[in-house]
Design a protein around this motif. Structure first.
Motif, short mmCIF file in Angstrom:
data_model
loop_
_atom_site.label_atom_id
_atom_site.label_comp_id
_atom_site.label_asym_id
_atom_site.label_seq_id
_atom_site.Cartn_x
_atom_site.Cartn_y
_atom_site.Cartn_z
N LYS A 52 0.83 -1.21 0.00
CA LYS A 52 0.00 0.00 0.00
C LYS A 52 0.85 1.25 0.00
O LYS A 52 2.05 1.20 0.28
CB LYS A 52 -0.93 0.00 1.22
N GLN A 53 0.23 2.38 -0.31
CA GLN A 53 0.94 3.65 -0.29
C GLN A 53 1.11 4.15 1.14
O GLN A 53 0.33 3.80 2.04
CB GLN A 53 0.17 4.69 -1.11
N ARG A 54 2.12 4.98 1.32
CA ARG A 54 2.32 5.60 2.63
C ARG A 54 1.15 6.54 2.92
O ARG A 54 0.71 7.29 2.04
CB ARG A 54 3.64 6.37 2.65
N GLU A 55 0.66 6.50 4.15
CA GLU A 55 -0.50 7.32 4.51
C GLU A 55 -0.24 8.08 5.81
O GLU A 55 0.51 7.65 6.67
CB GLU A 55 -1.74 6.44 4.68
N PHE A 56 -0.91 9.20 5.90
CA PHE A 56 -0.81 10.08 7.08
C PHE A 56 -1.47 9.43 8.29
O PHE A 56 -2.54 8.81 8.17
CB PHE A 56 -1.47 11.41 6.76
N VAL A 57 -0.85 9.59 9.46
CA VAL A 57 -1.43 9.09 10.71
C VAL A 57 -1.79 10.25 11.64
O VAL A 57 -2.94 10.41 12.04
CB VAL A 57 -0.46 8.13 11.42
N ALA A 58 -0.77 11.06 11.99
CA ALA A 58 -1.02 12.16 12.93
C ALA A 58 0.11 13.18 12.82
O ALA A 58 1.22 12.84 12.41
CB ALA A 58 -1.11 11.62 14.36
N ARG A 59 -0.17 14.42 13.24
CA ARG A 59 0.86 15.46 13.19
C ARG A 59 0.68 16.43 14.35
O ARG A 59 -0.42 16.55 14.91
CB ARG A 59 0.84 16.23 11.88
N VAL A 60 1.78 17.11 14.69
CA VAL A 60 1.76 18.18 15.68
C VAL A 60 2.47 19.37 15.07
O VAL A 60 3.61 19.26 14.61
CB VAL A 60 2.46 17.79 16.99
N GLY A 61 1.82 20.51 15.07
CA GLY A 61 2.40 21.72 14.51
C GLY A 61 3.33 22.42 15.48
O GLY A 61 3.54 21.99 16.61
N SER A 62 3.88 23.53 15.03
CA SER A 62 4.85 24.27 15.83
C SER A 62 4.21 24.93 17.05
O SER A 62 4.89 25.21 18.04
CB SER A 62 5.54 25.33 14.98
N SER A 63 2.91 25.17 16.98
CA SER A 63 2.22 25.81 18.10
C SER A 63 1.43 24.83 18.95
O SER A 63 0.71 25.24 19.86
CB SER A 63 1.28 26.89 17.58
N GLY A 64 1.57 23.53 18.66
CA GLY A 64 0.94 22.52 19.49
C GLY A 64 -0.33 21.92 18.95
O GLY A 64 -0.82 20.93 19.50
N GLY A 65 -0.88 22.49 17.89
CA GLY A 65 -2.09 21.92 17.33
C GLY A 65 -1.83 20.56 16.71
O GLY A 65 -0.78 20.33 16.10
N SER A 66 -2.77 19.63 16.87
CA SER A 66 -2.59 18.27 16.35
C SER A 66 -3.76 17.88 15.47
O SER A 66 -4.86 18.44 15.58
CB SER A 66 -2.44 17.27 17.49
N SER A 67 -3.51 16.91 14.62
CA SER A 67 -4.57 16.37 13.77
C SER A 67 -4.31 14.89 13.55
O SER A 67 -3.16 14.42 13.69
CB SER A 67 -4.65 17.11 12.44
N TYR A 68 -5.39 14.16 13.24
CA TYR A 68 -5.32 12.72 13.10
C TYR A 68 -6.09 12.25 11.88
O TYR A 68 -7.07 12.88 11.46
CB TYR A 68 -5.95 12.03 14.33
N ASP A 69 -5.65 11.12 11.35
CA ASP A 69 -6.46 10.44 10.35
C ASP A 69 -7.67 9.83 11.06
O ASP A 69 -7.59 9.43 12.22
CB ASP A 69 -5.65 9.36 9.66
N ASP A 70 -8.79 9.75 10.37
CA ASP A 70 -10.01 9.22 10.97
C ASP A 70 -9.82 7.80 11.48
O ASP A 70 -10.47 7.41 12.46
CB ASP A 70 -11.15 9.25 9.95
#
Length: 119
Positions: free
Chosen positions: A43-61
């Motif tokens: 499979k292709q590489r996929e996004f899991v989660a990230r944290v920005g420089s100011s602390g905000g985070s996001s996740y894959d569903d």
């Protein structure tokens, strides 16, 4: 020379937990975003989660509510706490950083750490 080194992967049963770590080292001036991606066999590489420089985070569903991403800014380190693991989480997990060694930002990747979840 910048290096990203992951650790913490392994074999775990379904429903178990693992904690991944990734340390960025080298001639780093500033890190913008740090993130985790994963790639399962075939499979292709996929996004899991990230944290920005100011602390905000996001996740894959697919991982929201089970995985928690965090960052130690002083140590240039990102973590991924993975709970309630499922067989479909099996993959090589890669650390990514958008960082600057001077005037410009560039993408850097770690070598990956294997996570295997048995049913």
């Amino acid at each position: 020379q910048v290096q990203l080194v992951e650790s913490g992967g392994g074999l775990v049963q379904s429903g178990g937990a693992l904690r991944l770590s990734c340390i960025a080292s080298g001639s780093i001036v500033r890190i913008n975003t740090m993130a985790w991606y994963r790639q399962a066999t075939g499979k292709q590489r996929e996004f899991v989660a990230r944290v920005g420089s100011s602390g905000g985070s996001s996740y894959d569903d697919s991982v929201r509510g089970r995985f928690t991403v965090s960052r130690d800014y002083a140590r240039n380190t990102i973590y991924l706490q993975m709970n309630d693991l499922k067989p479909e989480d099996t993959a090589v997990y890669y650390c990514h950083a958008d960082l600057s060694e001077g005037r410009h930002y560039a993408d850097y990747w770690g070598q990956g750490t294997q996570v295997t979840v048995s049913s």
